[in-house]
Design a protein around this motif. Structure first.
Motif, PDB file in Angstrom:
ATOM      1  N   UNK A  27       0.842  -1.182   0.000  1.00 36.16           N
ATOM      2  CA  UNK A  27       0.000   0.000   0.000  1.00 36.16           C
ATOM      3  C   UNK A  27       0.878   1.233   0.000  1.00 36.16           C
ATOM      4  N   UNK A  28       0.371   2.297  -0.518  1.00 40.28           N
ATOM      5  CA  UNK A  28       1.102   3.552  -0.484  1.00 40.28           C
ATOM      6  C   UNK A  28       0.818   4.217   0.845  1.00 40.28           C
ATOM      7  N   UNK A  29       1.782   4.144   1.746  1.00 42.56           N
ATOM      8  CA  UNK A  29       1.523   4.728   3.061  1.00 42.56           C
ATOM      9  C   UNK A  29       2.101   6.128   3.195  1.00 42.56           C
ATOM     10  N   UNK A  30       2.568   6.647   2.073  1.00 40.29           N
ATOM     11  CA  UNK A  30       3.075   8.025   2.092  1.00 40.29           C
ATOM     12  C   UNK A  30       2.002   8.964   2.610  1.00 40.29           C
ATOM     13  N   UNK A  31       2.372   9.807   3.540  1.00 39.80           N
ATOM     14  CA  UNK A  31       1.499  10.807   4.149  1.00 39.80           C
ATOM     15  C   UNK A  31       0.443  10.213   5.080  1.00 39.80           C
ATOM     16  N   UNK A  32       0.497   8.904   5.314  1.00 39.75           N
ATOM     17  CA  UNK A  32      -0.450   8.300   6.237  1.00 39.75           C
ATOM     18  C   UNK A  32       0.209   8.108   7.592  1.00 39.75           C
ATOM     19  N   UNK A  33      -0.536   8.242   8.667  1.00 38.35           N
ATOM     20  CA  UNK A  33       0.059   8.010   9.984  1.00 38.35           C
ATOM     21  C   UNK A  33       0.397   6.535  10.202  1.00 38.35           C
ATOM     22  N   UNK A  34       1.460   6.312  10.932  1.00 39.89           N
ATOM     23  CA  UNK A  34       1.887   4.966  11.319  1.00 39.89           C
ATOM     24  C   UNK A  34       2.232   4.995  12.805  1.00 39.89           C
ATOM     25  N   UNK A  35       1.846   3.954  13.498  1.00 43.53           N
ATOM     26  CA  UNK A  35       2.095   3.883  14.945  1.00 43.53           C
ATOM     27  C   UNK A  35       2.901   2.649  15.295  1.00 43.53           C
ATOM     28  N   UNK A  36       3.634   2.766  16.370  1.00 44.69           N
ATOM     29  CA  UNK A  36       4.247   1.620  17.031  1.00 44.69           C
ATOM     30  C   UNK A  36       3.404   1.300  18.257  1.00 44.69           C
ATOM     31  N   UNK A  37       3.211   0.005  18.492  1.00 45.27           N
ATOM     32  CA  UNK A  37       2.466  -0.488  19.638  1.00 45.27           C
ATOM     33  C   UNK A  37       3.338  -1.502  20.375  1.00 45.27           C
ATOM     34  N   UNK A  38       2.954  -1.797  21.598  1.00 46.21           N
ATOM     35  CA  UNK A  38       3.637  -2.880  22.296  1.00 46.21           C
ATOM     36  C   UNK A  38       2.655  -3.616  23.193  1.00 46.21           C
ATOM     37  N   UNK A  39       2.966  -4.884  23.383  1.00 39.38           N
ATOM     38  CA  UNK A  39       2.126  -5.712  24.241  1.00 39.38           C
ATOM     39  C   UNK A  39       3.027  -6.519  25.152  1.00 39.38           C
ATOM     40  N   UNK A  40       2.931  -6.227  26.430  1.00 42.69           N
ATOM     41  CA  UNK A  40       3.686  -6.958  27.429  1.00 42.69           C
ATOM     42  C   UNK A  40       2.895  -8.205  27.833  1.00 42.69           C
ATOM     43  N   UNK A  41       3.580  -9.208  28.364  1.00 43.63           N
ATOM     44  CA  UNK A  41       2.888 -10.439  28.758  1.00 43.63           C
ATOM     45  C   UNK A  41       1.743 -10.159  29.727  1.00 43.63           C
ATOM     46  N   UNK A  42       0.564 -10.670  29.405  1.00 41.99           N
ATOM     47  CA  UNK A  42      -0.574 -10.505  30.278  1.00 41.99           C
ATOM     48  C   UNK A  42      -1.234  -9.140  30.237  1.00 41.99           C
ATOM     49  N   UNK A  43      -0.793  -8.284  29.340  1.00 45.46           N
ATOM     50  CA  UNK A  43      -1.346  -6.929  29.258  1.00 45.46           C
ATOM     51  C   UNK A  43      -1.890  -6.660  27.852  1.00 45.46           C
ATOM     52  N   UNK A  44      -2.698  -5.613  27.758  1.00 46.94           N
ATOM     53  CA  UNK A  44      -3.251  -5.248  26.468  1.00 46.94           C
ATOM     54  C   UNK A  44      -2.216  -4.516  25.609  1.00 46.94           C
TER      55      UNK A  44
END
Length: 114
Positions: A27-44
């Motif tokens: 996909x062309x993600x130019x100019x689109x927002x991108x996020x980093x997420x994280x999930x720790x054990x047992x957490x959302x």
């Protein structure tokens, strides 16, 4: 269909640094927002940082001042530079497009431990 491939995770000592990469394909993600997420054990899964198409950034309070998100649209890649890492940063890290989520990638494991 958008594919997300994260890499760069590792075992690192407290206070160390890592640079994560996220390659976005299909996909062309130019100019689109991108996020980093994280999930720790047992957490959302939680949002860590977001970079908008204009380069503006948003950080979670827990990482502000320690993490830096950046993007290279020519290479379809988003980075997360992490420094002053703490054990609480241990998690599986993912990237995604926050507006219209794409199928999640496999993530990359970051473990902060002495």
């Amino acid at each position: 269909q958008v594919q997300l491939v994260e890499s760069g995770g590792a075992l690192v000592q407290p206070g160390g640094s890592l640079r994560l990469s996220c390659v976005v394909s299909g996909s062309d993600f130019t100019f689109k927002p991108v996020s980093w997420y994280r999930q720790a054990p047992g957490k959302q899964r939680v949002t860590v940082a977001t970079i908008n198409g204009d380069g503006t950034t948003i950080y979670a309070d827990s990482v502000r001042g320690r993490f830096t998100i950046s993007r290279d649209d020519a290479k379809d890649t988003v980075f997360l530079q992490m420094s002053s890492l703490k054990p609480d940063d241990t998690a599986l890290y993912y990237c995604n497009t926050p507006v219209n989520l794409s199928p999640w990638g496999q993530g990359t494991q970051v473990t902060v431990s002495s």
